[in-house]
Design a protein around this motif. Sequence first.
Motif, PDB file in Angstrom:
ATOM      1  N   LEU A  71       0.826  -1.215   0.000  1.00 44.33           N
ATOM      2  CA  LEU A  71       0.000   0.000   0.000  1.00 44.33           C
ATOM      3  C   LEU A  71       0.855   1.258   0.000  1.00 44.33           C
ATOM      4  O   LEU A  71       0.605   2.203  -0.769  1.00 44.33           O
ATOM      5  CB  LEU A  71      -0.921  -0.001   1.222  1.00 44.33           C
ATOM      6  N   LEU A  72       1.880   1.294   0.848  1.00 45.80           N
ATOM      7  CA  LEU A  72       2.720   2.491   0.942  1.00 45.80           C
ATOM      8  C   LEU A  72       3.542   2.704  -0.323  1.00 45.80           C
ATOM      9  O   LEU A  72       3.769   3.848  -0.734  1.00 45.80           O
ATOM     10  CB  LEU A  72       3.611   2.404   2.182  1.00 45.80           C
ATOM     11  N   LEU A  73       3.973   1.615  -0.951  1.00 44.50           N
ATOM     12  CA  LEU A  73       4.658   1.753  -2.237  1.00 44.50           C
ATOM     13  C   LEU A  73       3.711   2.348  -3.283  1.00 44.50           C
ATOM     14  O   LEU A  73       4.104   3.217  -4.070  1.00 44.50           O
ATOM     15  CB  LEU A  73       5.182   0.403  -2.717  1.00 44.50           C
ATOM     16  N   ALA A  74       2.468   1.871  -3.302  1.00 43.54           N
ATOM     17  CA  ALA A  74       1.486   2.401  -4.256  1.00 43.54           C
ATOM     18  C   ALA A  74       1.287   3.895  -4.060  1.00 43.54           C
ATOM     19  O   ALA A  74       1.225   4.668  -5.025  1.00 43.54           O
ATOM     20  CB  ALA A  74       0.157   1.661  -4.118  1.00 43.54           C
ATOM     21  N   PHE A  75       1.209   4.329  -2.807  1.00 41.70           N
ATOM     22  CA  PHE A  75       0.984   5.754  -2.547  1.00 41.70           C
ATOM     23  C   PHE A  75       2.249   6.580  -2.759  1.00 41.70           C
ATOM     24  O   PHE A  75       2.160   7.746  -3.139  1.00 41.70           O
ATOM     25  CB  PHE A  75       0.399   5.965  -1.157  1.00 41.70           C
ATOM     26  N   ALA A  76       3.412   5.985  -2.550  1.00 38.80           N
ATOM     27  CA  ALA A  76       4.653   6.706  -2.865  1.00 38.80           C
ATOM     28  C   ALA A  76       4.711   6.982  -4.368  1.00 38.80           C
ATOM     29  O   ALA A  76       5.019   8.101  -4.805  1.00 38.80           O
ATOM     30  CB  ALA A  76       5.863   5.893  -2.424  1.00 38.80           C
ATOM     31  N   ALA A  77       4.414   5.967  -5.177  1.00 41.96           N
ATOM     32  CA  ALA A  77       4.385   6.155  -6.625  1.00 41.96           C
ATOM     33  C   ALA A  77       3.316   7.161  -7.010  1.00 41.96           C
ATOM     34  O   ALA A  77       3.521   8.014  -7.892  1.00 41.96           O
ATOM     35  CB  ALA A  77       4.139   4.815  -7.314  1.00 41.96           C
ATOM     36  N   ARG A  78       2.164   7.089  -6.357  1.00 43.34           N
ATOM     37  CA  ARG A  78       1.041   7.989  -6.686  1.00 43.34           C
ATOM     38  C   ARG A  78       1.375   9.434  -6.332  1.00 43.34           C
ATOM     39  O   ARG A  78       1.012  10.360  -7.080  1.00 43.34           O
ATOM     40  CB  ARG A  78      -0.206   7.509  -5.954  1.00 43.34           C
ATOM     41  N   ALA A  79       2.040   9.659  -5.225  1.00 43.09           N
ATOM     42  CA  ALA A  79       2.414  11.025  -4.849  1.00 43.09           C
ATOM     43  C   ALA A  79       3.294  11.651  -5.931  1.00 43.09           C
ATOM     44  O   ALA A  79       3.112  12.818  -6.313  1.00 43.09           O
ATOM     45  CB  ALA A  79       3.140  11.012  -3.506  1.00 43.09           C
ATOM     46  N   GLN A  80       4.252  10.877  -6.421  1.00 41.23           N
ATOM     47  CA  GLN A  80       5.131  11.363  -7.486  1.00 41.23           C
ATOM     48  C   GLN A  80       4.346  11.582  -8.777  1.00 41.23           C
ATOM     49  O   GLN A  80       4.532  12.584  -9.478  1.00 41.23           O
ATOM     50  CB  GLN A  80       6.261  10.355  -7.710  1.00 41.23           C
ATOM     51  N   HIS A  81       3.476  10.661  -9.081  1.00 42.40           N
ATOM     52  CA  HIS A  81       2.661  10.710 -10.299  1.00 42.40           C
ATOM     53  C   HIS A  81       1.771  11.953 -10.325  1.00 42.40           C
ATOM     54  O   HIS A  81       1.694  12.668 -11.334  1.00 42.40           O
ATOM     55  CB  HIS A  81       1.807   9.432 -10.343  1.00 42.40           C
ATOM     56  N   VAL A  82       1.089  12.199  -9.226  1.00 45.83           N
ATOM     57  CA  VAL A  82       0.171  13.344  -9.159  1.00 45.83           C
ATOM     58  C   VAL A  82       0.907  14.654  -9.361  1.00 45.83           C
ATOM     59  O   VAL A  82       0.497  15.512 -10.162  1.00 45.83           O
ATOM     60  CB  VAL A  82      -0.595  13.347  -7.817  1.00 45.83           C
ATOM     61  N   ARG A  83       2.020  14.808  -8.657  1.00 43.78           N
ATOM     62  CA  ARG A  83       2.706  16.097  -8.678  1.00 43.78           C
ATOM     63  C   ARG A  83       3.585  16.305  -9.913  1.00 43.78           C
ATOM     64  O   ARG A  83       3.846  17.444 -10.293  1.00 43.78           O
ATOM     65  CB  ARG A  83       3.519  16.259  -7.390  1.00 43.78           C
ATOM     66  N   THR A  84       4.028  15.211 -10.517  1.00 43.27           N
ATOM     67  CA  THR A  84       4.942  15.326 -11.656  1.00 43.27           C
ATOM     68  C   THR A  84       4.228  15.234 -12.995  1.00 43.27           C
ATOM     69  O   THR A  84       4.658  15.871 -13.964  1.00 43.27           O
ATOM     70  CB  THR A  84       6.019  14.230 -11.566  1.00 43.27           C
TER      71      THR A  84
END
Length: 213
Positions: A71-84
């Motif tokens: 779950l935390l890996l998914a959200f780490a990737a998502r945080a980068q995805h959203v902002r980048t």
Amino acid sequence: MTLPIHARFVTLEGGEGAGKSTVLAALRAAFEAQGIAAVYTREPGGTPLAEQIRGLMLDTHHEPATAETELLLAFAARAQHVRTTILPALERGAWVVSDRFTDASYAYQGGGRGLDADFIADLERRVVGIRPALTLLLDVPVEVGLQRMRGRGAADRIESERNDFFERVRQGYRDRAEAEAGRFEVIDASQAADAVAAQAVARLRALIAQAGR
């Protein structure tokens, strides 16, 4: 706290073998036919760093990830995805279509792994901060989806799960769709591919008209 919904943000969800690639191609063609600029992306992934995180999540050769790690890996990737990728595209006026987004975490790590939905919702508020205006959910019986998936090459770590895991994922998606019926368009993905794509494109065109492009 209600997350802001962006009128030009569309997501595509569904279990394994639901036919998302075919629908994504149809959505791309619909945008191009109207001369509308759109960015097409995916999760986990969507940026070079997020794609590396995707590799960690799906690789079958390292030690098994715990549900919380996944779950935390998914959200780490998502945080980068959203902002980048996602927010910059929306801010310059483009539409964004993402193959999976936060609903996948509710379905896979919430429904499939049994993690607390409140924990996922807290991460969504703190890390993501945005929701799509439209989520196209391609719903297909698990056995049908897995049969379609066979022969596509070696299965990744999540694709290798047992059928009961995918049944829970499917139910997780259906629960999300029922709770947010205004945002979801549930499409019977056991239909012929052309029929599925046509329903998705019709719903997209209605959203484009509503948003005034």
